[in-house]
Scaffold this active site. Structure first.
Site, PDB file in Angstrom:
ATOM      1  N   GLU A  56       8.460 -10.622   5.162  1.00 26.43           N
ATOM      2  CA  GLU A  56       8.957  -9.340   5.676  1.00 26.43           C
ATOM      3  C   GLU A  56      10.129  -8.875   4.819  1.00 26.43           C
ATOM      4  O   GLU A  56      11.047  -9.647   4.552  1.00 26.43           O
ATOM      5  CB  GLU A  56       9.424  -9.552   7.128  1.00 26.43           C
ATOM      6  CG  GLU A  56       9.962  -8.308   7.786  1.00 26.43           C
ATOM      7  CD  GLU A  56      10.559  -8.613   9.172  1.00 26.43           C
ATOM      8  OE1 GLU A  56       9.787  -8.712  10.138  1.00 26.43           O
ATOM      9  OE2 GLU A  56      11.801  -8.779   9.256  1.00 26.43           O
ATOM     10  N   LYS A  61      10.099 -14.000   8.246  1.00 31.99           N
ATOM     11  CA  LYS A  61      10.826 -12.822   8.674  1.00 31.99           C
ATOM     12  C   LYS A  61      12.306 -12.944   8.342  1.00 31.99           C
ATOM     13  O   LYS A  61      12.763 -13.998   7.867  1.00 31.99           O
ATOM     14  CB  LYS A  61      10.628 -12.623  10.180  1.00 31.99           C
ATOM     15  CG  LYS A  61       9.153 -12.581  10.562  1.00 31.99           C
ATOM     16  CD  LYS A  61       8.935 -12.345  12.032  1.00 31.99           C
ATOM     17  CE  LYS A  61       8.814 -10.862  12.302  1.00 31.99           C
ATOM     18  NZ  LYS A  61       8.307 -10.590  13.674  1.00 31.99           N
ATOM     19  N   ARG A  86      -9.388  -6.262  43.501  1.00 37.29           N
ATOM     20  CA  ARG A  86      -8.098  -5.939  42.860  1.00 37.29           C
ATOM     21  C   ARG A  86      -7.922  -6.684  41.535  1.00 37.29           C
ATOM     22  O   ARG A  86      -7.441  -6.120  40.552  1.00 37.29           O
ATOM     23  CB  ARG A  86      -6.971  -6.306  43.827  1.00 37.29           C
ATOM     24  CG  ARG A  86      -5.572  -5.877  43.431  1.00 37.29           C
ATOM     25  CD  ARG A  86      -5.337  -4.373  43.456  1.00 37.29           C
ATOM     26  NE  ARG A  86      -5.564  -3.767  42.176  1.00 37.29           N
ATOM     27  CZ  ARG A  86      -6.085  -2.564  42.016  1.00 37.29           C
ATOM     28  NH1 ARG A  86      -6.431  -1.826  43.031  1.00 37.29           N
ATOM     29  NH2 ARG A  86      -6.280  -2.086  40.809  1.00 37.29           N
ATOM     30  N   ASP A 106       9.140  -3.422   6.521  1.00 40.50           N
ATOM     31  CA  ASP A 106       9.606  -3.187   7.885  1.00 40.50           C
ATOM     32  C   ASP A 106      10.506  -1.972   7.992  1.00 40.50           C
ATOM     33  O   ASP A 106      11.493  -1.829   7.254  1.00 40.50           O
ATOM     34  CB  ASP A 106      10.364  -4.432   8.379  1.00 40.50           C
ATOM     35  CG  ASP A 106      10.608  -4.367   9.884  1.00 40.50           C
ATOM     36  OD1 ASP A 106       9.714  -3.885  10.604  1.00 40.50           O
ATOM     37  OD2 ASP A 106      11.694  -4.800  10.325  1.00 40.50           O
ATOM     38  N   LYS A 128       3.141  -9.119  20.189  1.00 39.76           N
ATOM     39  CA  LYS A 128       3.848  -8.553  21.347  1.00 39.76           C
ATOM     40  C   LYS A 128       2.870  -8.285  22.489  1.00 39.76           C
ATOM     41  O   LYS A 128       2.758  -7.170  23.002  1.00 39.76           O
ATOM     42  CB  LYS A 128       4.583  -7.271  20.939  1.00 39.76           C
ATOM     43  CG  LYS A 128       5.663  -7.526  19.895  1.00 39.76           C
ATOM     44  CD  LYS A 128       6.443  -6.267  19.522  1.00 39.76           C
ATOM     45  CE  LYS A 128       7.499  -6.609  18.461  1.00 39.76           C
ATOM     46  NZ  LYS A 128       8.215  -5.429  17.949  1.00 39.76           N
TER      47      LYS A 128
END
Lengths: 293, 293, 293, 293, 293, 293
Positions: free
Chosen positions: F207, F176, F109, F228, F144
């Site tokens: 960004e 960012k 598994r 973005d 992510k």
């Protein structure tokens, strides 16, 4: 690289990143207990400890010493502490701590072992920083750090006023002679492979040790060049040539750097001088701890 | 302590005890991978690496360097290696290794970081050992070691011909000024508490910094005495006094020991001179690694 | 060894040294969660738990039980707790704890598993201590402890009024028959090698099983002797011989020690009787925990 | 539960699951090195060690002893070893190992500490198994195991011929008096909450200590019942009642079980008798190791 | 299995069991520090962060996000947080946190990585739960979870209204085709071996893929049956047959389950439908974090 | 960025870096043992296992599956294995392994859990790579990723033909909106602080979400820009503007990227398109393992 001239910020790393280092060091020294102290000092006795410098130094790592004592006595309190990056004279106070007497005694050596090394590195770094002051050139460290202590040593370098090169093999590309050799001797091939595979956030730096190699590196598209083991005359020539061909290129000098020659190297026009001595050969500062019941 | 004069045995610690140190060091430097190498060097390419000294040194830690490469390439092979404790001249070979090219490059810096420190300590230790040679006195290290590397550094000290003091807080009793202070200033009380609680296998050593303190320590039943920060005249007097009162007592001198004064200290008749400089301030030896495809 | 007669201090080891032991034990029993409790007890329900003795015992390890509950519920509060080293009768209260009901239930078994073993060892130790009381001889433990629990078991031994032998292979020198065999059968050679290499803070103890071996050990310079598996007549003779030749020598008897014969052994004049039964065969004390909502 | 009568399979747990236990035990005993051995035994000397029983016992854990030696000397070889689960008489050989002499000496105590406990548990288990032999009833262990050693102790129980109850809090549902108390005293409520939330692969077992409680448990839908602290007359009545109402129910007796009374308990008709003594109070078997150079 | 129909309890696992998962995740993302933030944001600057949903979802894992921030800033405070298991619309607030600005920025990605996955699983689970609502059948997960995150994913499944199958290989017996094959093809043999060796708290479940296999399983004494990859007609027949022969048997359907067909499968009369898609293929929910100084 | 167009090299990370991930995963699933298998399969039985694809996929992670089996059976042998990065059709063989039957069953598994996720990511990546093929634009991943599995997921992305963005917070600078907000809204200030403190090997990426912000970023000295959430028209305009002002600048588009629109985005002239879906929402590939005795 005009913006590179100012002082680095002195921000200690987050405790999350160095707590394990401290735990291991305490475990190493404490083993199954401080036999002297546990034989002699009754449980519950409280005391105050002061750590003082026995020679002038730049302070780095007081937060590490505090964490050492807190690991053993989570209620230890800190009455006075020297500011990171400040200069302390012989006899100056670095830390005053009140807590469980047995814990202070058990933590003494580890706290000092960290602190005397970190202050040693910061103190040496401050001398390098001062040596190049006004030249518009930075002194940076290398990866020649003590195994296991890099995050603390690189912090100490910044605390003393120098800067950091890449931290590890993952966060910077530096194509050295060994890479080029392994790549069949072709700088061009090495750089072009790096461009395909490297994340776009990393500049490609190439080590060269002669003008022809510098020429190859620039041809290949290097974005920074490490001029290795050149004397000042060679460096001046290399700087002139590189700036002509590629004005924005970053130039770093390395090899045989000392407190005596670093200013001359800096004045050749390189952006950066790197030296491993900051972290591999700094002398520990002489500190001592005194217990007052 | 007549039997103490010979050379210490140079037995590396069992790998079980230092493997984690190496793993952490590699993880620290490698992080998520050697980005330069993985971009440039194809998987499967093989190479030979040689590590050479760029200055004369005493060899210590070749087995650590080997373990670094083996961690990354379990099939790496070692063609030549210098014997631990042997002296190598500038240009001399410390290790020749054949294996996966990318692994050799990825392990280079960590292997060298260990090796240059360990050789540095061994080299300094060999100079101390030579300085006291023939005096019947041992030079020993202290607990002023680099956090996390004690087992390797204490080994390097032995490799250079010096000896080890206690390893950690658990395997030796040393009642220092801070303990006595915390014990209300009474050496007698401190020693007698230690006798009740300490395992019978440990001798009780007491730190003193004057003749009256020495007297107290002997009165209290100290089995070894650390004479702290005394000059040679004071040491001679202390040795004479102690040997008169308790012939078998072990006498250790410490504080301000240098390569220059260590022989004079040894000649005062103490059994042991201890110095932290062996481990906290040894200069790293200059080594380099070259890859041959 | 006159100072050795008093009671040992009952100081629990610093939490730093046993927290991992507790974490692992809880992880072992809890795995991915207490399925019974999480099915039945609503989150947030509070309760009080009391741990009581179901037979008379000496208390040791209440702090460990507390740490078990705190690991699961950092806000657990302790309303009552028995003093370490105190004697509790059947029905007596060891600990009263208020906290999250599910956490108390989940921690119950592990807390009891530690506590019933530690109290078992302390209770047995107290019987040994009482058996030799007034003889001027100490009963000490050995390294025959439960793997992973040594720091807690050696503490329980002291809590019951006995003493500790060396903790591990690093903090004491004990040359046993196997060492001598491996050394070509020469006690002299073994002791003299130990003198060269051992730190000066450690006494050299030698195991012997006959008078001729004792003679060899004393000739070789042993500072303590373990008289193995001798009956009381042999022990008396050995003590007489050794005290004659070397008055300050430390004498330890071992082998076949029971509660029944320990006083006779002690009266032979040895300083120390050691027995592994303290830690390898103590019966767990019967304890139980009751939840009151 | 007719199929439950046979012998359990004696399969050691996969090394993956106990290697850490051994590492920690060795680290605990070895600390920074076996100072006696490293002082006396030259590096590279080879020897043979034999471990023999000094009293009759059932063998369990030889693979653990082997792993201890292999941790220190990865090339150790095993010439003879007793079969797990076999009976060995006084003087019988458990293991013969050839390897590095210093490693054999350093590993001796830890290997024996594991082995004497595991054999102790297996030996006790074999006596319990024999005591109920032919009754069609199993003796099982509990979670009253030594913290950190459960996987080895539960294996030793099987090796001696007894069976395992649930391993931990995650792999079995057992609603005890404390759960019911915390649930407002309602067995019905507790069982029905368990049915909603528990995975369908787990049976719901309920602890009762009287016939009325047994009735409640059966009403509530218990699939197994633990009859706690009942005497044989009560047990017989409980068995009769339960079998009448719910023929397939699993019945377990617990509390005050001894080698003397276990057969009588078994004959009351319960399927299972559980006893913590198997793991919390087994006496260590007397073993010894001898080195032959 | 009538009691199985209700909603599962939404109790987060104890922090003890998932803290390491979070630490590793932070270490993975943070490495030696958040270089962007540490360059730009001054030490000590405070801020508020809000995490909002950019699409409708069921909330699961807010406590994990909180722990992420607390790992970096132990004094972070949480002003608002959505209730676990509640439904949030696009734009809805999941968490509002005030703390050290650099720590909030450094923890953002890891907190979101956990939260968007856990909410994704809970949201998918809620759709499955709704799809079978009123049928008296449960939807359960499998062991097809993300390596390392099982405890969090199985929690998210319950939070969405579905149920858990066994957690791991230790807490449930499921004899699958591969076991039967390895057992020489005999279901009977496999089940009977399981009955001898398994703890009595575990039911024996057998996987079958046809009616004849179902018959064998029932003959062998299976207590639960997994009907693998049958279509609804086959399932109905299997349910009818099994209920006839063994009314209390637990029946589970698996294989090819989707949101579209799950209700039809449920209506065949099985007790349980299991699907790996809940944990191996749930789409991450779109969340974002905004800093307000 | 012309050199960026080729295929990435498919080099698995060194085992040193992912072994712990596998160990933890096996420990998570195995807990205290595979109860089904250990009940049924005799120790020592050998078998062959084959893992086959049940749908077409790109192969990634076979070396991880192998390591799973090797962790449990160090002598497992691999008879056939699919090449990393190759395409396999439904029914195609990924791995054939011969070893201990119980180990193959116990590892099944976990091996599949890794493999089906890694193949899922590689398969999705290959579709993205194909979608932009010929445009001279790269598709890259983000941070992510699944907590704990980043090194494997980023590898799978490359294996499918896409590229990696920075790995973690340490090896890339990306300023960012939240950083700029925390910096008082000034891009200029943020960039200039980064230039002072960042190592020279890292490019500074900013960004922006509008043309005016792009202008600010270029003014401030950004070396790469993340555009973005712009639509293709905005992107084209941004590209034109940026290329005019600073020809060598690296341009990255992000936000709302799908397999359907990625080619259009690529054709706007950006160098890079980044999408989190590669790692946070790839569907697991359907694989199965079959045991042949």
């Amino acid at each position: 690289m005009a913006g590179m001239l100012s002082q680095p910020a002195i921000t200690p790393p987050p405790p999350f990143l160095y707590r394990d280092i401290i735990s291991r060091a305490i475990r190493e020294d404490l083993n199954h207990g401080d036999i002297t102290t546990s034989c002699i000092i009754p449980a519950g006795q409280r005391a105050t400890a002061v750590i003082v410098a026995k020679e002038p130094c730049v302070v780095a790592g007081v937060f590490v010493a505090k964490e050492c004592f807190l690991s053993l006595d989570s209620k230890a309190e800190f009455l006075t502490e020297a500011r990171e990056g400040s200069r302390v004279e012989a006899g100056g106070l670095l830390l005053e701590c009140r807590g469980d007497c047995a814990c202070l005694l058990a933590g003494e050596r580890v706290a000092l072992n960290f602190l005397q090394r970190m202050c040693g590195t910061a103190t040496l770094a401050s001398r390098f920083a001062q040596a190049v002051s006004g030249t518009g050139c930075r002194v940076v460290d290398t990866r020649k750090t003590t195994p296991g202590l890099r995050i603390l040593e690189k912090y100490a370098v910044r605390t003393g006023g120098c800067f950091n090169h890449r931290f590890d093999l993952s966060d910077g590309i530096l194509i050295k002679d060994n890479h080029i050799a392994a790549c069949g001797g072709s700088v061009k091939e090495a750089v072009s492979r790096a461009r395909v595979n490297a994340p776009h956030g990393l500049r490609i730096e190439v080590e060269v040790s002669s003008l022809p190699e510098l020429e190859d590196a620039l041809d290949a598209g290097a974005e920074a060049v490490l001029l290795d083991n050149m004397d000042c005359t060679e460096l001046e020539e290399a700087v002139r040539y590189a700036r002509d061909r590629k004005p924005g290129i970053i130039l770093e000098a390395s090899g045989g750097v000392t407190l005596e020659n670093v200013r001359d190297i800096a004045k050749t026009g390189v952006d950066i001088v790197s030296t491993g001595s900051l972290t591999h050969s700094a002398r520990a500062v002489d500190l001592s701890m005194r217990i007052n019941s």
